[in-house]
Design a protein around this motif. Structure first.
Motif, mmCIF file in Angstrom:
data_model
loop_
_atom_site.group_PDB
_atom_site.id
_atom_site.type_symbol
_atom_site.label_atom_id
_atom_site.label_comp_id
_atom_site.label_asym_id
_atom_site.label_seq_id
_atom_site.Cartn_x
_atom_site.Cartn_y
_atom_site.Cartn_z
ATOM 1 N N TYR A 53 0.826 -1.200 0.000
ATOM 2 C CA TYR A 53 0.000 0.000 0.000
ATOM 3 C C TYR A 53 0.871 1.265 0.000
ATOM 4 N N LYS A 54 1.987 1.244 0.709
ATOM 5 C CA LYS A 54 2.842 2.426 0.828
ATOM 6 C C LYS A 54 3.300 2.926 -0.550
ATOM 7 N N PHE A 55 3.426 2.038 -1.534
ATOM 8 C CA PHE A 55 3.755 2.466 -2.900
ATOM 9 C C PHE A 55 2.588 3.252 -3.497
ATOM 10 N N ASP A 56 1.351 2.786 -3.239
ATOM 11 C CA ASP A 56 0.167 3.525 -3.694
ATOM 12 C C ASP A 56 0.085 4.890 -3.027
ATOM 13 N N GLU A 57 0.401 4.931 -1.743
ATOM 14 C CA GLU A 57 0.388 6.208 -1.013
ATOM 15 C C GLU A 57 1.384 7.176 -1.640
#
Length: 174
Positions: free
Chosen positions: A51-55
């Protein structure tokens, strides 16, 4: 970025929140209207790492809701980002929530989406059986745009959110 209100704040999720999130998502008191998750802490940590990549790309934002004393009391997420609109959900508040954490977290998520990200509207869906949340959104001024077999689809604009906030006692946000 300060996303805080009178009794709560939002902060972006971290890998260290995995156990808290998994407990919330597996708790039958809170997960009735949410998509199911696997009861695997390593899978939850892995999901947060991904998810942190999407963020970082601005594709979604997952927040921990916490009281001002740092006690975690919920989650909320912005996702399904479109050209001029965002959606929000994964909204869970547990027994540690403050009296007004629902309304405060809703206004904070709108503040983030409208003021920080610059969107013109918000679209979201609510399960038809989730009558309390439907009522909450309608009282805020969200309007129904459509429905599916399972969900009612809503939209709300910054103008409606501002008008809704003005109707509430100022002490809620002081």
């Amino acid at each position: 970025m300060d996303l805080s209100s009178k009794s709560i704040r939002l902060r972006l999720i971290e890998e260290s929140d995995a156990e808290f999130v998994l407990r919330l998502r597996l708790d039958e008191n809170y997960n009735k209207y949410l998509s199911s998750v696997v009861a695997d802490i390593d899978a939850q940590r892995s999901w947060i790492r991904s998810y942190k990549f999407d963020e970082a790309a601005g594709n979604q934002y997952y927040f921990i809701i916490e009281r001002l004393d740092g006690t975690r009391c919920g989650t909320v997420r912005i996702y399904d980002i479109r050209e001029n609109s965002f959606s929000w959900g994964s909204w869970i508040l547990n027994e540690d929530k403050t009296r007004y954490s629902a309304i405060e977290s809703a206004f904070l998520i709108y503040e983030f989406g409208f003021d920080h990200l610059g969107f013109e509207k918000c679209h979201f869906d609510v399960r038809k059986e989730n009558t309390k949340v439907i009522s909450f959104h309608e009282k805020m001024g969200a309007y129904r745009t459509s429905e599916t077999d399972m969900d009612i689809l809503f939209e709300i604009t910054p103008k409606i959110v501002r008008a809704s906030k003005k109707q509430l006692p100022a002490k809620l946000f002081a």
